[in-house]
Design an enzyme around this catalytic site. Structure first.
Site, PDB file in Angstrom:
ATOM      1  N   HIS A   9      51.831 -19.597 -22.361  1.00 14.46           N
ATOM      2  CA  HIS A   9      51.909 -20.956 -22.210  1.00 14.46           C
ATOM      3  C   HIS A   9      52.703 -21.647 -23.299  1.00 14.46           C
ATOM      4  CE1 HIS A   9      48.125 -20.655 -19.710  1.00 14.46           C
ATOM      5  NE2 HIS A   9      47.751 -20.179 -20.707  1.00 14.46           N
ATOM      6  N   GLU A  23      45.488 -24.171 -26.401  1.00 12.95           N
ATOM      7  CA  GLU A  23      45.620 -22.532 -26.436  1.00 12.95           C
ATOM      8  C   GLU A  23      47.212 -22.365 -26.964  1.00 12.95           C
ATOM      9  OE1 GLU A  23      46.008 -18.782 -23.457  1.00 12.95           O
ATOM     10  OE2 GLU A  23      45.367 -20.806 -22.598  1.00 12.95           O
ATOM     11  N   GLU A 144      42.761 -11.627 -24.362  1.00 14.52           N
ATOM     12  CA  GLU A 144      42.221 -13.087 -24.466  1.00 14.52           C
ATOM     13  C   GLU A 144      41.278 -13.217 -25.893  1.00 14.52           C
ATOM     14  OE1 GLU A 144      42.515 -15.565 -22.517  1.00 14.52           O
ATOM     15  OE2 GLU A 144      43.374 -14.659 -20.359  1.00 14.52           O
TER      16      GLU A 144
END
Length: 268
Positions: A9, A23, A144
């Protein structure tokens, strides 16, 4: 060994959000720590990062860059989100790969090293058809690192020392997988300094408001400008240090006021 390190991102894509965190900032901070640990402590490793600041970059740009550079390994750093109740750590390789593939063997090693230090529930090793796993020409791994919308996991993400541990777990795995020799610790430090950023805004008034809030809490800060994709952004700088440990200690103080503040490496 050429490592393409991809903090997921960034820029106008914040990724998952929850508990006052974004995030993109957690990903970037962990990835910068990985880069610093690898390049400071190991020989025979060259790291290229998809981003070292809060910029927008498409998935295709990332994999094309890694492929053109000829990376040996692609590591993408992420955080998860679901419904607020899910928690824990998991990692991924591409769904087409067998459990006996080289990529799966690398996953085995990284998973073992990361889960040894991250204090999160182990959700296991998984496979998926994510773009960065599918379109990269080299073995690729995506982690993750907890669920940002879960209060338990977010409490860890907010802790700079935890993010350092997570970075160290990734580094331990990469070094073990690729048999990287350790450097002599007397080698000179990289010619960088460590800037604490406490927000980036397109409105100068919003940036000034953040500075005022920090100063009201006895934290020195000021507004600097930067241009991203042709647009001017106002970023709030709350300290710059030559020593990363000093930067991390001050970051803990800043994050009491701005939870998603993070450290960015910049050239001297």
């Amino acid at each position: 060994m050429k490592l393409y390190l991809d903090p997921g991102h960034g820029g106008n894509d914040p990724g998952a959000q929850g508990n006052g965190l974004q995030e993109k900032n957690i990903n970037l901070d962990i990835a910068l720590k990985i880069n610093n640990l690898l390049t400071s402590n190991y020989e025979n490793v060259d790291v290229k990062m998809s981003r070292t600041s809060d910029i927008t970059k498409s998935l295709s740009q990332r994999t094309n860059e890694a492929n053109t550079w000829g990376a040996d390994y692609y590591v993408s750093i992420h955080c998860n989100a679901f419904n607020g109740s899910a928690q824990g750590y998991e990692d991924y390789i591409h769904s087409s790969l067998s459990d006996s593939s080289q990529t799966a063997r690398y996953q085995d090693i990284l998973h073992e090293e990361i889960t040894a230090v991250n204090q999160l529930r182990d959700r296991g090793k998984k496979k998926a058809n994510f773009h960065v796993l599918r379109e990269s020409n080299m073995p690729a791994f995506l982690s993750e690192n907890g669920f940002i919308d879960n209060a338990h996991d977010a409490s860890f993400m907010r802790d700079n020392s935890w993010r350092q541990q997570v970075a160290q777990g990734h580094v331990n795995g990469i070094a073990r997988a690729f048999n990287l020799p350790q450097k002599n610790n007397n080698d000179p430090e990289p010619d960088v300094f460590y800037v604490i950023l406490a927000g980036s805004f397109q409105s100068r008034d919003n940036a000034e408001s953040r500075v005022e809030n920090l100063q009201d809490n006895h934290i020195a800060a000021f507004v600097s400008t930067t241009t991203i994709s042709g647009e001017r952004w106002y970023r709030v700088q709350a300290g710059a240090f030559a020593n990363p440990n000093n930067a991390e200690r001050h970051l803990d103080t800043v994050q009491q006021i701005v939870p998603d503040a993070y450290i960015q490496q910049e050239q001297r």
